[in-house]
Design an enzyme around this catalytic site. Structure first.
Site, PDB file in Angstrom:
ATOM      1  N   ASP A 297      12.319  -6.885  31.620  1.00  0.00           N
ATOM      2  CA  ASP A 297      12.402  -7.993  30.785  1.00  0.00           C
ATOM      3  C   ASP A 297      11.293  -8.181  30.981  1.00  0.00           C
ATOM      4  O   ASP A 297      10.577  -7.838  31.661  1.00  0.00           O
ATOM      5  CB  ASP A 297      13.939  -8.977  31.907  1.00  0.00           C
TER       6      ASP A 297
HETATM    7  C1  NOJ Z   1      13.677 -12.917  28.916  1.00  0.00           C
HETATM    8  C2  NOJ Z   1      14.985 -12.747  28.689  1.00  0.00           C
HETATM    9  O1  NOJ Z   1      15.556 -12.754  30.089  1.00  0.00           O
HETATM   10  C3  NOJ Z   1      15.816 -11.655  28.372  1.00  0.00           C
HETATM   11  O2  NOJ Z   1      17.164 -11.772  28.273  1.00  0.00           O
HETATM   12  C4  NOJ Z   1      15.479 -10.929  26.686  1.00  0.00           C
HETATM   13  O3  NOJ Z   1      15.787 -10.375  25.298  1.00  0.00           O
HETATM   14  C5  NOJ Z   1      13.722 -11.705  26.845  1.00  0.00           C
HETATM   15  N1  NOJ Z   1      12.968 -12.919  27.494  1.00  0.00           N
HETATM   16  C6  NOJ Z   1      12.848 -11.334  25.386  1.00  0.00           C
HETATM   17  O4  NOJ Z   1      13.035 -12.663  24.721  1.00  0.00           O
END
Ligand code: NOJ
Length: 746
Positions: A297
């Site tokens: 993530d």
């Molecule tokens: C952080 C988030 O936790 C995740 O769900 C998301 O896909 C990513 N950022 C990319 O934007």
């Protein structure tokens, strides 16, 4: 010449070149097995990997973002700022021409011409915004969810996107955590069913076809246990809970071929999800056989330092790679450290090859090597097409939950649907003219200009028969009560009042935790003020999580939960209020009576002392429990019929339930089949959902619902090592208030 002969000739040709050590450009081009779609994917991958330098491999393992997260001003960065060797780009533009230019640069200016995989958070729609996933779950309509994801995939693909970071299947536990809006509620089975629907919708039958995009199950795993509902917080997840609650939706998505997964920010009782060898490698890759790849993530690799398991970025890279994370989202931690880690022999090049193999496999399956460019068609033909709009409206309508509906004044009839005798209706509250918050968090490329507000939709639907009086009444929060007076005046002219309240979009979603589930006091105060006027009150709620409704519930004659229903949600609401649409949504998440009741999901384990240990200051039960949802018609359930009262371990048992629509409205009814196992070696939840089905029942007609009980699938339980156990003895099948006993024989 058939393909087999062609391949033999080709191989002989390649062997000849090898034998004579022909090292010319011609040989280079002609031996490009990876560029030849006649060869099987695995052979193409191997061919490509053996041509790649270590640096080129590491570049494949990184994702860059075009501009800052959600910063529209950075979207149009110059393409020459991108290294053509990069593996993936988080693409935040709707422009397919620009995207194709970047792709052309990757294909034509990199040494091996490896295409980029373009990613975007297509969470509940791209330009056509569907209801938030939590709402979608309340529709219990897996087909509609699959179709919504298919529409989202098509719109995204036509804009240049190949890969979405969706679906999120973190089973909800604490509604203070704003991300409950992004998943499918509090039940593992419901999350699993919708995981399958979403993956199929995005990926279609064949990923290489146009309009399909790779899905990404997230956040692997346990993220929704963030302590206290505070986002990014640590999570304490026992191995029993990990398996019993959180793993099955991921396993279901993997079983239907999800291309990728995202590792979570959280730690799983001390070992961060992004550095967790057990979940990422032993379970996901070895036990479940997932052959795609895992992306971290945003920042979750470098976060290992903050989480106290890595001393620096290099160690963070080593730990997450060793655990099984193949691609680094935006951190550049892999880019900075991987080559050195290989030189120091801390990571073998064979392991790098395996990681790159997984990434390339997804690119090959997507057809990116053979069709790297997307079609460029006019914007008006890309988005918001008639079928897309219809699906968005239908799923919004089926997601809405009629929580309460009671007779008003001296009438026998319930207040909803609105009677035409109610000539003048006041429509007040901060949601009435909203066109932004109604789309919810992660609205993709949704535009408020596309949204018809609740007011506009009501005016269109009710305007001919009723006269509407609008007043804002109050803002979403703050303490300015001066607008109450206008609201009072609008209500005084009316025979009924619709009050539209709710949460702003960023009060839920990522980083959207709230300490209380109550709406801001000003909104409750507005309702209390209007109540003094003694008019029937219909409360419409738009929010991204369950709310604390203990006070509002008593003030309202009817409550409609519309969630954040997306671009066409207001139109669906208008249909429900007028009676054109019969509500059919049921809660996929429990509404506690008060915030202090959390956690209060339906599938809790039994307590040690029955009927005791409850809070002294409030009743034991939540206000609206999982599965609650009213209709304008009346469904009568016949008694459950079982094919036998005994079942063998390898046998089958059939259950049937006849449901009759005794009312005057056609409708759709969802039957939830629960199983309970009162005695087992590991205490089982009070009841567990094992199957659900939604069917249309016309007024006056009956429909039979069936559930085929399979002992291994429906009566077994999983232990903390992921092993299934099936124990003989007594079980119960439950639907509504009925509970039927049967026995599983040795
Ligand atoms: C952080 C988030 O936790 C995740 O769900 C998301 O896909 C990513 N950022 C990319 O934007």
């Amino acid at each position: 010449m058939n393909i087999f002969c062609k391949k033999i000739w080709y191989c002989l040709f390649v062997i000849t070149l090898e034998l004579f050590n022909v090292n010319s450009f011609y040989a280079q081009e002609c031996t490009s097995v990876y560029k030849n779609s006649d060869f099987p994917v695995e052979q193409r991958i191997n061919d490509l990997i053996q041509r790649m330098t270590l640096h080129e491999k590491v570049m494949q393992m990184n994702q860059w973002t075009m501009g800052k997260n959600l910063n529209p001003n950075n979207v149009e960065d110059k393409i020459n700022e991108f290294d053509p060797e990069i593996g993936s780009i988080l693409y935040r533009s709707i422009n397919p021409v620009y995207r194709n230019e970047i792709q052309r640069k990757a294909i034509e200016e990199s040494r091996l011409g490896i295409p980029v995989i373009f990613a975007f958070d297509v969470i509940h729609g791209y330009r056509t915004v569907f209801p938030i996933p939590l709402a979608q779950a309340c529709s219990w309509n897996t087909e509609l969810v699959e179709q919504s994801c298919e529409v989202a995939a098509k719109e995204a693909w036509l804009s240049g996107v190949n890969w979405t970071f969706s679906p999120m299947v973190d089973v909800a536990r604490d509604p203070r955590w704003g991300r409950v809006s992004e998943g499918y509620g509090e039940d593992p089975y419901v999350n699993a069913r919708f995981a399958v629907a979403a993956v199929k919708g995005y990926q279609g039958h064949d990923l290489s076809e146009k309009y399909t995009i790779a899905a990404c199950l997230k956040h692997f795993v346990g993220y929704s246990m963030s302590e206290g509902g505070r986002d990014y917080n640590y999570t304490d997840v026992s191995s029993q809970t990990l398996w019993e609650t959180f793993m099955s939706p991921f396993e279901a998505g993997v079983s239907v071929g999800v291309a990728t997964l995202m590792s979570g920010f959280n730690d799983i009782t001390g070992v961060p999800a992004t550095a967790n060898h057990y979940t990422l490698t032993e379970v996901l890759k070895n036990k479940w056989g997932h052959d795609g790849f895992v992306i971290s993530d945003w920042g979750s690799i470098k976060n290992l330092i903050d989480q106290g398991v890595a001393q620096d970025r290099k160690q963070a890279a080593l730990k997450s790679f060793k655990a099984g994370v193949e691609m680094d989202m935006v951190d550049n931690v892999y880019l900075e450290n991987m080559e050195e880690l290989v030189k120091e022999k801390k990571i073998s090049e064979e392991d790098i090859n395996e990681a790159v193999r997984r990434i390339l496999r997804v690119k090959f399956h997507l057809g990116l090597f053979d069709q790297p460019y997307v079609d460029v068609i006019k914007e008006k033909d890309r988005y918001l097409q008639k079928r897309d709009v219809d699906i968005a409206t239908e799923i919004a309508a089926e997601s809405m939950v009629l929580l309460k509906n009671t007779p008003y004044g001296n009438n026998d009839n319930n207040i909803l649907p609105l009677d035409t005798s109610l000539k003048n209706i006041a429509v007040i509250g901060p949601m009435v003219k909203d066109s932004v918050n109604i789309m919810g968090f992660w609205e993709g490329m949704g535009k408020s200009e596309d949204v018809k507000s609740i007011y506009e939709s009501l005016d269109e639907e009710l305007g001919k028969k009723h006269r509407l009086y609008y007043a804002l009444g109050c803002e979403f929060d703050g303490n300015d009560t001066t607008l109450f007076q206008q609201a009072r005046e609008a209500c005084q002219k009316s025979e009924a009042v619709i009050i539209c309240l709710g949460e702003k979009r960023n009060w839920s979603g990522e980083n959207g935790s709230r300490s209380s589930l109550a709406l801001p006091y000003i909104q409750e105060q507005l309702v209390s003020e209007i109540k003094k006027l003694n008019k029937p009150i219909i409360i419409v709620l738009s929010n991204g999580r369950p709310l604390e409704l203990i006070r509002l519930n008593n003030l309202a004659d009817a409550i409609v939960e519309i969630w954040q229903p997306g671009t066409y949600g207001a139109n669906a609401l208008a249909g429900i209020l007028s009676g054109r649409i019969n509500p059919s949504g049921k809660l996929a998440i429990t509404f506690p009576l008060t915030t202090g009741q959390i956690p209060i999901h339906y599938n809790r384990r039994p307590s040690a002392v029955k009927n005791q240990g409850n809070y002294k200051d409030i009743p034991e039960q939540p206000l609206y429990t999982f599965g609650h949802g009213l209709s304008y018609t009346c469904y009568e359930y016949d008694t459950i019929k079982l094919s036998s009262s005994k079942i063998k371990m390898n046998g089958k048992l059939y259950a049937e339930l006849k449901v009759t629509n005794n009312g005057t409205f056609d409708g759709k009814e969802t039957i939830l089949w629960f199983i309970s196992d009162p005695v087992a070696n590991i205490s089982r939840p009070i009841k567990e959902l094992k199957y659900f089905e939604k069917k249309e029942i016309k007024a006056g007609e009956s429909v039979v619902y069936r559930f085929n009980i399979d002992p291994i699938r429906d009566l077994s339980y999983v232990d903390g090592y992921g092993q299934k156990h099936l124990e003989s003895g007594e079980y119960y099948l439950q639907v509504g208030n009925q509970k039927v006993q049967f026995e599983l024989e040795d």
